[in-house]
Design an enzyme around this catalytic site. Structure first.
Site, mmCIF file in Angstrom:
data_model
loop_
_atom_site.group_PDB
_atom_site.id
_atom_site.type_symbol
_atom_site.label_atom_id
_atom_site.label_comp_id
_atom_site.label_asym_id
_atom_site.label_seq_id
_atom_site.Cartn_x
_atom_site.Cartn_y
_atom_site.Cartn_z
ATOM 1 N N SER A 129 0.839 -1.197 0.000
ATOM 2 C CA SER A 129 0.000 0.000 0.000
ATOM 3 C C SER A 129 0.870 1.241 0.000
ATOM 4 O O SER A 129 1.941 1.258 0.599
ATOM 5 C CB SER A 129 -0.909 -0.011 1.241
ATOM 6 O OG SER A 129 -1.822 1.062 1.202
ATOM 7 N N ASP A 130 0.399 2.258 -0.700
ATOM 8 C CA ASP A 130 1.104 3.537 -0.703
ATOM 9 C C ASP A 130 0.071 4.653 -0.778
ATOM 10 O O ASP A 130 -0.971 4.496 -1.403
ATOM 11 C CB ASP A 130 2.065 3.643 -1.891
ATOM 12 C CG ASP A 130 2.973 4.850 -1.765
ATOM 13 O OD1 ASP A 130 3.919 4.793 -0.957
ATOM 14 O OD2 ASP A 130 2.713 5.863 -2.445
ATOM 15 N N GLN A 131 0.383 5.761 -0.137
ATOM 16 C CA GLN A 131 -0.580 6.857 -0.075
ATOM 17 C C GLN A 131 0.099 8.194 -0.310
ATOM 18 O O GLN A 131 1.252 8.396 0.056
ATOM 19 C CB GLN A 131 -1.245 6.880 1.303
ATOM 20 C CG GLN A 131 -2.317 7.956 1.443
ATOM 21 C CD GLN A 131 -2.843 8.031 2.854
ATOM 22 O OE1 GLN A 131 -2.140 8.435 3.764
ATOM 23 N NE2 GLN A 131 -4.088 7.638 3.038
ATOM 24 N N GLY A 151 -2.934 3.616 -2.964
ATOM 25 C CA GLY A 151 -2.741 2.457 -3.830
ATOM 26 C C GLY A 151 -2.758 1.198 -2.987
ATOM 27 O O GLY A 151 -2.168 1.161 -1.897
#
Length: 196
Positions: A69-71, A106
């Site tokens: 995960s990415d933000q 993501g």
């Protein structure tokens, strides 16, 4: 499930979110370069990084589902990263005052056995109240959200800075969209809530 569930992150916030599902999992640091590529949109960046984080540790776990995960936070055309300093956090919150910040998260679930992945980007919007300088200062002194994109913790006192929030999954704002993740895991045979 026989597959090991791996969270490709050392973020305490993502770990705490995943713990809500009451599934056994382990964490691993992906160690990737998170630099934005030239001409890459925020949407493209979080999708790419979520996928790269999952892929980075895939070799270590031959029969696993890896969650990457990415933000990022987007204000107008500007991507707001983690402020790291008090001064930068003041700058970010002052710029966000009275405006809407979009958080893009993501999410990738990578099956290391089949070498297939599910990928999505979840949007969540936060509209800030008009903030006075003393409110920003008081908030930052109390919560010190210097490792949070956008300079606040919505799960804490940061909620007091908002006028309204809009989106399908409030956990996306914290960094791991659990509603979408549950859907992805169910497609891999996970029972949530778990019978364990």
């Amino acid at each position: 499930m026989s597959k090991t569930l791996v969270l490709a992150s050392t973020s305490i916030y993502r770990r705490e979110l995943l713990e809500r599902l009451q599934l056994p999992f382990i964490t691993a640091a992906p160690h990737i370069d998170e630099t934005r590529l030239p001409n890459e949109s925020a949407y493209q960046m979080v999708a790419r990084l979520a996928q790269q984080k999952a892929a980075a540790i895939a070799r270590q776990y031959p029969d696993a589902l890896i969650i990457g995960s990415d933000q990022c936070a987007v204000l107008g055309e500007q991507i707001l990263g983690k402020p790291h300093t008090h001064e930068k956090a003041i700058e970010q919150l002052a710029a966000s005052s009275g405006r809407t910040v979009e958080f893009l998260t993501g999410l990738c679930v990578f099956d290391t056995q089949t070498q297939t992945s599910q990928l999505d980007v979840i949007s969540f919007q936060v509209e800030f109240r008009a903030l006075e300088a003393f409110e920003i200062e008081n908030y930052l002194r109390r919560e010190q959200p210097y490792n949070c994109a956008g300079s606040f913790k919505s799960e804490g006192l940061g909620i007091s800075l908002f006028k309204r929030m809009q989106g399908d999954d409030p956990t996306a704002l914290i960094g791991l969209p659990l509603i979408r993740l549950c859907t992805m895991l169910r497609e891999h045979g996970y029972l949530i809530p778990s019978a364990i």
